[in-house]
Design a protein around this motif. Structure first.
Motif, PDB file in Angstrom:
ATOM      1  N   LEU A  78       0.814  -1.218   0.000  1.00  0.00           N
ATOM      2  CA  LEU A  78       0.000   0.000   0.000  1.00  0.00           C
ATOM      3  C   LEU A  78       0.847   1.266   0.000  1.00  0.00           C
ATOM      4  O   LEU A  78       0.299   2.374   0.058  1.00  0.00           O
ATOM      5  N   ASN A  79       2.179   1.114  -0.087  1.00  0.00           N
ATOM      6  CA  ASN A  79       3.100   2.255  -0.087  1.00  0.00           C
ATOM      7  C   ASN A  79       3.000   3.083   1.196  1.00  0.00           C
ATOM      8  O   ASN A  79       3.296   4.277   1.199  1.00  0.00           O
ATOM      9  N   VAL A  80       2.611   2.389   2.289  1.00  0.00           N
ATOM     10  CA  VAL A  80       2.577   3.081   3.576  1.00  0.00           C
ATOM     11  C   VAL A  80       3.975   3.096   4.192  1.00  0.00           C
ATOM     12  O   VAL A  80       4.417   4.102   4.747  1.00  0.00           O
ATOM     13  N   ILE A  81       4.658   1.978   4.064  1.00  0.00           N
ATOM     14  CA  ILE A  81       6.031   1.890   4.557  1.00  0.00           C
ATOM     15  C   ILE A  81       6.887   1.260   3.483  1.00  0.00           C
ATOM     16  O   ILE A  81       6.370   0.707   2.494  1.00  0.00           O
ATOM     17  N   ASP A  82       8.208   1.329   3.675  1.00  0.00           N
ATOM     18  CA  ASP A  82       9.154   0.688   2.769  1.00  0.00           C
ATOM     19  C   ASP A  82       9.713  -0.539   3.483  1.00  0.00           C
ATOM     20  O   ASP A  82      10.448  -0.432   4.475  1.00  0.00           O
ATOM     21  N   ALA A  83       9.343  -1.747   3.019  1.00  0.00           N
ATOM     22  CA  ALA A  83       9.725  -3.003   3.690  1.00  0.00           C
ATOM     23  C   ALA A  83      11.233  -3.162   3.728  1.00  0.00           C
ATOM     24  O   ALA A  83      11.790  -3.726   4.681  1.00  0.00           O
ATOM     25  N   LYS A  84      11.919  -2.664   2.712  1.00  0.00           N
ATOM     26  CA  LYS A  84      13.372  -2.839   2.686  1.00  0.00           C
ATOM     27  C   LYS A  84      14.009  -2.106   3.846  1.00  0.00           C
ATOM     28  O   LYS A  84      14.961  -2.558   4.441  1.00  0.00           O
TER      29      LYS A  84
END
Length: 204
Positions: free
Chosen positions: A26-32
């Protein structure tokens, strides 16, 4: 109890991992960025994707606006071109109208000149006819003396008009008699011959 705790911990980790993946989608956070410390803990360097500057993002509204502005510029250029063509055409029509007006005035002046010349000619003709009638009513000798005093052009005009009136009215033509009287003298003989020649050759 230990087994349940382990299961719960695994379940929590799965939920946390799934939540992170979902929020990354959802582009809420950046998993990387979230997993980067954990990967570094195990000696792995996280992969970094190419970063895109915010200025490089395509702004659809700005693109649409740019396209519309280009279309408006082309439309304005087309209108300017048509306006120039209309102005040129209008200037040509105005010049043509001015030329026609000048031609009309020239024709009017020519017509007036012709009418004036015709009127003058009619006046001259009436005057010549009046002179011819007065000479016809005079004594022939006196009429010849008056004709001798005229210029050749006026004398020829009077003699021709006298012949014309004689033919028109069916009266006697006095011109041959006048010329005979005129030629009776040495001075008048040459003049009579010259007037006869000009009457025949139609020379003034």
């Amino acid at each position: 109890m230990l087994g349940r705790i382990i299961v719960l911990l695994v379940l929590i980790l799965v939920l946390v991992g799934g939540g992170i993946i979902w929020f990354d989608y959802l582009n809420v956070i950046d998993a990387k960025e979230v997993f980067a410390p954990l990967l570094r803990l195990f000696g792995r360097e996280p992969r970094t994707g190419a970063t895109i500057d915010d200025d490089m993002f395509l702004n659809l509204d700005e693109e649409r606006l740019r396209v519309r502005l280009e279309a408006l510029a082309l439309k304005e250029l087309d209108l300017d071109t048509r306006d120039e063509e209309l102005n040129t055409r209008q200037a040509e029509l105005e010049q043509l109208a001015q030329q026609l007006e000048e031609d009309r005035k020239t024709l009017e002046e020519m017509e007036n000149s012709i009418n004036q010349a015709r009127a003058n000619a009619e006046n001259i003709d009436r005057n010549v006819e009046g002179v011819s009638q007065r000479l016809t009513n005079m004594q022939p000798e006196r009429a010849v003396a008056i004709i001798m005093a005229m210029t050749d052009q006026n004398a020829v005009s009077v003699l021709r008009k006298t012949e014309e009136i004689a033919v028109r009215d069916g009266t006697g033509n006095l011109v041959p008699y006048w010329l005979q009287l005129m030629a009776a003298t040495d001075e008048g003989a040459a003049r009579a011959a010259e007037l006869q020649r000009k009457m025949v050759t139609d020379s003034p």
